[in-house]
Design a protein around this motif. Structure first.
Motif, PDB file in Angstrom:
ATOM      1  N   ALA A 130       0.796  -1.241   0.000  1.00 10.09           N
ATOM      2  CA  ALA A 130       0.000   0.000   0.000  1.00 10.09           C
ATOM      3  C   ALA A 130       0.829   1.292   0.000  1.00 10.09           C
ATOM      4  O   ALA A 130       0.730   2.096   0.923  1.00 10.09           O
ATOM      5  CB  ALA A 130      -0.957  -0.010   1.199  1.00 10.09           C
ATOM      6  N   PRO A 131       1.634   1.541  -1.034  1.00 10.58           N
ATOM      7  CA  PRO A 131       2.398   2.793  -1.080  1.00 10.58           C
ATOM      8  C   PRO A 131       1.511   4.001  -1.354  1.00 10.58           C
ATOM      9  O   PRO A 131       0.531   3.921  -2.107  1.00 10.58           O
ATOM     10  CB  PRO A 131       3.366   2.553  -2.244  1.00 10.58           C
ATOM     11  N   ALA A 132       1.848   5.109  -0.739  1.00  7.14           N
ATOM     12  CA  ALA A 132       1.196   6.399  -1.003  1.00  7.14           C
ATOM     13  C   ALA A 132       2.291   7.439  -1.130  1.00  7.14           C
ATOM     14  O   ALA A 132       3.165   7.522  -0.255  1.00  7.14           O
ATOM     15  CB  ALA A 132       0.233   6.764   0.127  1.00  7.14           C
ATOM     16  N   VAL A 133       2.265   8.244  -2.198  1.00 11.85           N
ATOM     17  CA  VAL A 133       3.369   9.165  -2.494  1.00 11.85           C
ATOM     18  C   VAL A 133       2.860  10.595  -2.585  1.00 11.85           C
ATOM     19  O   VAL A 133       1.790  10.862  -3.143  1.00 11.85           O
ATOM     20  CB  VAL A 133       4.065   8.766  -3.815  1.00 11.85           C
ATOM     21  N   ARG A 134       3.655  11.520  -2.053  1.00 11.63           N
ATOM     22  CA  ARG A 134       3.333  12.947  -2.093  1.00 11.63           C
ATOM     23  C   ARG A 134       4.628  13.734  -2.226  1.00 11.63           C
ATOM     24  O   ARG A 134       5.652  13.387  -1.622  1.00 11.63           O
ATOM     25  CB  ARG A 134       2.594  13.338  -0.823  1.00 11.63           C
ATOM     26  N   LEU A 135       4.595  14.813  -3.024  1.00 11.32           N
ATOM     27  CA  LEU A 135       5.736  15.720  -3.127  1.00 11.32           C
ATOM     28  C   LEU A 135       5.707  16.685  -1.950  1.00 11.32           C
ATOM     29  O   LEU A 135       4.737  17.432  -1.754  1.00 11.32           O
ATOM     30  CB  LEU A 135       5.678  16.500  -4.446  1.00 11.32           C
ATOM     31  N   ILE A 136       6.779  16.668  -1.142  1.00 22.09           N
ATOM     32  CA  ILE A 136       6.899  17.565   0.004  1.00 22.09           C
ATOM     33  C   ILE A 136       8.238  18.270  -0.114  1.00 22.09           C
ATOM     34  O   ILE A 136       9.294  17.625  -0.052  1.00 22.09           O
ATOM     35  CB  ILE A 136       6.792  16.796   1.333  1.00 22.09           C
ATOM     36  N   GLY A 137       8.194  19.573  -0.296  1.00 27.20           N
ATOM     37  CA  GLY A 137       9.425  20.311  -0.543  1.00 27.20           C
ATOM     38  C   GLY A 137      10.019  19.891  -1.874  1.00 27.20           C
ATOM     39  O   GLY A 137       9.349  19.888  -2.905  1.00 27.20           O
ATOM     40  N   GLN A 138      11.278  19.471  -1.862  1.00 26.55           N
ATOM     41  CA  GLN A 138      11.969  19.051  -3.071  1.00 26.55           C
ATOM     42  C   GLN A 138      12.074  17.537  -3.179  1.00 26.55           C
ATOM     43  O   GLN A 138      12.748  17.034  -4.076  1.00 26.55           O
ATOM     44  CB  GLN A 138      13.387  19.660  -3.091  1.00 26.55           C
ATOM     45  N   ARG A 139      11.388  16.815  -2.294  1.00 27.20           N
ATOM     46  CA  ARG A 139      11.509  15.356  -2.307  1.00 27.20           C
ATOM     47  C   ARG A 139      10.135  14.707  -2.429  1.00 27.20           C
ATOM     48  O   ARG A 139       9.121  15.222  -1.943  1.00 27.20           O
ATOM     49  CB  ARG A 139      12.187  14.854  -1.030  1.00 27.20           C
ATOM     50  N   TRP A 140      10.121  13.569  -3.093  1.00 33.62           N
ATOM     51  CA  TRP A 140       8.930  12.734  -3.149  1.00 33.62           C
ATOM     52  C   TRP A 140       8.978  11.803  -1.950  1.00 33.62           C
ATOM     53  O   TRP A 140       9.969  11.117  -1.716  1.00 33.62           O
ATOM     54  CB  TRP A 140       8.889  11.947  -4.455  1.00 33.62           C
ATOM     55  N   MET A 141       7.895  11.791  -1.167  1.00 33.42           N
ATOM     56  CA  MET A 141       7.836  11.001   0.054  1.00 33.42           C
ATOM     57  C   MET A 141       6.841   9.862  -0.137  1.00 33.42           C
ATOM     58  O   MET A 141       5.703  10.080  -0.565  1.00 33.42           O
ATOM     59  CB  MET A 141       7.409  11.872   1.242  1.00 33.42           C
ATOM     60  N   MET A 142       7.277   8.662   0.166  1.00 29.60           N
ATOM     61  CA  MET A 142       6.422   7.476   0.069  1.00 29.60           C
ATOM     62  C   MET A 142       6.148   6.937   1.471  1.00 29.60           C
ATOM     63  O   MET A 142       7.080   6.700   2.245  1.00 29.60           O
ATOM     64  CB  MET A 142       7.077   6.396  -0.784  1.00 29.60           C
TER      65      MET A 142
END
Length: 266
Positions: A130-142
């Motif tokens: 169940a991965p969920a990804v969001r762009l936070i600042g300059q990094r993609w966070m999973m």
């Protein structure tokens, strides 16, 4: 067993599913690498066939359970595109594919080739979910469900990458959420609002004869820690749920408040 519930594929025709919406008031505020396959074109959709699978050209060749779609705008790292991530399906920890039109997909390998060193994965059944990804600042966070070696429960890790397709690496060195006394923590999703991001997840009592509950808690601005207190949103107490609720997601109501979506029952 938990794993068979996740053997799902993205399908053009949904054979059987339950979608539930509940109106809620929002609370205030070094491991083992998975083998990699050569990139290739995934299965083209046909009548009654899946749009794509994780491991080959036929529906039986692999699964893409718990799909999460990321919309990537055009930028320095490439053209506008969609990236889909799925639950682990050997040999992938997080099978990943890219499309420009949501119709033709190209496999790009494993978004998480190396799981966190604190996890305990089985090479054939990685239990990476169940991965969920969001762009936070300059990094993609999973935000990713993985097995924690210390507690022997599934817990939520934070992985980070400078590219949307990965590779994602462990950003914390320990779980972000791990309610071991409640059966562990799984199925993370991120809700974005003007007041900040909120993490949703499930405490996995289904693993061990405990109640299943959906939770929410504010994420810090860097996406690496939680702030404030966790709030229990919903427990599996309706007969039709058969004790199972999971995979929470939320969208705002036009009249204020939020709609909570989740899967329930068998």
């Amino acid at each position: 067993a938990r794993l068979p519930l996740r053997r799902l594929t993205i399908a053009l025709v949904l054979i059987a599913a339950v979608a539930v919406a509940v109106a809620v008031a929002w609370p205030a505020p070094g491991g083992t690498a998975a083998p990699r396959l050569d990139p290739g074109t995934l299965a083209a959709p046909g009548p009654g066939l899946p749009v794509l699978t994780s491991a080959g050209p036929t529906p039986s060749a692999g699964d893409l359970g718990d799909p999460s779609i990321l919309t990537v705008p055009a930028g320095p790292d490439g053209p506008a595109r969609y990236v889909v991530f799925g639950t682990g399906d050997w040999p992938f920890n997080v099978p990943t594919a890219v499309s420009s039109d949501l119709k033709t997909w190209h496999r790009v390998g494993d978004a998480v080739p190396v799981v966190p060193s604190w996890t305990a994965t089985d090479p054939q059944h990685s239990h990476v979910w169940a991965p969920a990804v969001r762009l936070i600042g300059q990094r993609w966070m999973m935000y990713l469900t993985v097995p924690d070696r210390r507690s022997h429960r599934q817990c939520i890790a934070v992985m980070a990458s400078t590219e949307p397709e990965g590779p994602y690496r462990d950003a914390l060195g320990h779980p972000l959420v791990c309610q071991s006394s409640l059966g562990g923590s799984i199925d993370a999703s991120v809700v974005v609002s003007a007041s900040g991001d909120t993490l949703l997840w499930k405490s996995d009592g289904n693993c061990c004869g405990l109640p299943a509950t959906l939770w929410s808690q504010r994420l810090a601005s860097d996406g690496l820690t939680l702030t404030g207190s966790a709030h229990a949103l919903l427990s599996a107490d309706d007969p039709w749920q058969q004790g199972v609720i999971e995979e929470p997601a939320a969208v705002p109501k036009s009249s204020g408040g939020w709609w909570l979506f989740y899967s329930g029952g068998f």
